[in-house]
Design an enzyme around this catalytic site. Structure first.
Site, short mmCIF file in Angstrom:
data_model
loop_
_atom_site.label_atom_id
_atom_site.label_comp_id
_atom_site.label_asym_id
_atom_site.label_seq_id
_atom_site.Cartn_x
_atom_site.Cartn_y
_atom_site.Cartn_z
NE ARG A 61 -3.96 -2.18 1.98
CZ ARG A 61 -3.98 -3.28 2.74
NH1 ARG A 61 -3.12 -3.41 3.72
NH2 ARG A 61 -4.88 -4.21 2.54
CG ASP B 145 -12.32 -6.74 1.16
OD1 ASP B 145 -12.14 -7.73 1.89
OD2 ASP B 145 -11.62 -5.72 1.21
CG MET C 105 -10.46 -10.24 6.85
SD MET C 105 -8.94 -10.35 5.88
CE MET C 105 -7.74 -9.96 7.15
N GLY C 106 -13.63 -8.33 5.06
CA GLY C 106 -14.54 -7.71 4.08
C GLY C 106 -14.46 -6.20 4.09
#
Ligand code: ADP
Ligand code: F6P
Length: 323
Positions: free
Chosen positions: A76, A131, A173-174
């Site tokens: 990132r 996601d 998660m998501g």
């Protein structure tokens, strides 16, 4: 006639997702087949800013279709969010002679791809995130594998919940999306599914568990999406209100790893192939995706402004068959 050999780059960005390797493989293989030169850019946009790149050929993507993670590494990259970072990346592209880039990642990565396209390097985004939170596509690479992993984990938790007559609260998660929670919840027969798209009312969760208990149910799964969070506190509230011994498990990064499923490998291969076709035609600033099984593509800004509907009909089914 332009006889210069075209050079394209490929990078993976944001959280890794199973199937990213299959996408990289498809991009490299189809581009080489078309006579292009392919550069693998490492660690997302960082690789473009700091010149971490490798020459790719047919063999550099051998033995990766079945592997989770990403052989190109990912990151990132904060610097790339600034225009100065984008210009540094553009400079690298000019130096190396990169005519276009395929970016595999989520919506942040697509913002970066739009910026780089604006700076003069045509980019095509491929949705790669567990996601499934990209509006322009029904499907994102990694989603199916993550759900299958979560399902397997919940099945295991269920064995112990059944043995102890317990309730298990499982957090998946998501990010801000509840798609993994909803589908895993249905597949695992969860009594309640808590997603950020819908208001959570703890009294309704507790009434549902009590109603199922009255019907003879002795063990319970409550699926909580990461966007709701607080699974330990939710477990405490359930135990206090129902008297059922309750445990909480946060599944975490296990959901990001593992060998991609058939669905992820095939989707990644199709999307990767299509992305190269666009770059071959000199078309950039696009995101490719899947709608009703077909491959589609959109302008990146248009794609980023789309809204994804939460499947309320599916949620209703889940709710009605989970007693
Ligand atoms: P994840 O959801 O796993 O974070 P994303 O695809 O959303 O995956 O990745 C976010 C990354 O995209 C950022 O960390 C950054 O490296 C990159 N990025 C590049 N440009 C932008 C931008 N303008 N806005 C947000 N993210 C950007
Ligand atoms: O976007 C993928 C995802 O795994 C999300 O589900 C989760 O919120 C996040 O990334 C976790 O990211 P990190 O790699 O920072 O732990």
């Amino acid at each position: 006639m332009d006889t210069k050999q075209k050079t394209i780059g490929v990078l993976t960005s944001g959280g890794d997702a199973p199937g990213m390797n299959a996408a990289v493989r498809a991009v490299v293989r189809s581009a080489v087949k078309k006579g292009m030169r392919v550069i693998g850019i490492q660690r997302g946009y960082n690789g473009l800013i700091h010149g971490e790149m490798i020459e790719m050929n047919m063999r550099s993507v051998s033995d990766i279709i079945h592997r989770g993670g990403t052989v190109l590494y990912t990151a990132r990259c904060v610097e790339f969010k600034e225009w100065e970072g984008v210009l540094r990346a553009k400079k690298t592209c000019d130096e190396v002679g990169v005519d276009g880039i395929v970016v595999v990642g989520g919506d942040g990565s697509f913002r970066g791809a739009a910026d780089l396209s604006k700076a003069g390097v045509p980019c095509v985004g491929i949705p790669g995130t567990i996601d499934n939170d990209i509006a322009c596509t029904d499907y994102t690479i990694g989603y199916d594998t993550a759900m299958n992993t979560a399902m397997e984990m919940v099945d295991k938790i269920r064995d112990t919940a059944q043995s102890h007559d317990r309730c298990s609260v499982v957090e998946v998660m998501g990010r801000r999306a509840g798609y993994i929670a909803l589908n895993t919840g249905i597949a695992c027969g969860a009594t309640c599914i808590l997603v950020p798209e819908l208001e959570v009312k703890m009294d309704e969760v507790i009434s549902k568990i009590k109603a199922a208990q009255k019907l003879g149910k002795q063990n319970f799964i409550v699926l909580v999406a990461e966007g709701i969070g607080g699974s330990a506190e939710i477990a405490k509230q359930i135990e206090a209100a129902t008297g059922i011994e309750t445990r909480a498990t946060v599944l975490g990064h296990v959901q990001r790893g593992g060998n991609p499923t058939v669905r992820d490998r095939v989707a990644a291969s199709r999307l990767g192939y299509y992305a190269v076709e666009l770059l071959e035609k000199g078309i950039g600033n696009r995101v490719v995706g899947m709608q009703n099984g077909d491959i589609v593509d959109f302008d990146i800004q248009e794609a980023l402004h789309m809204k994804k509907e939460f499947p309320l009909d599916l949620y209703k089914i889940a709710n009605e068959i989970s007693f």
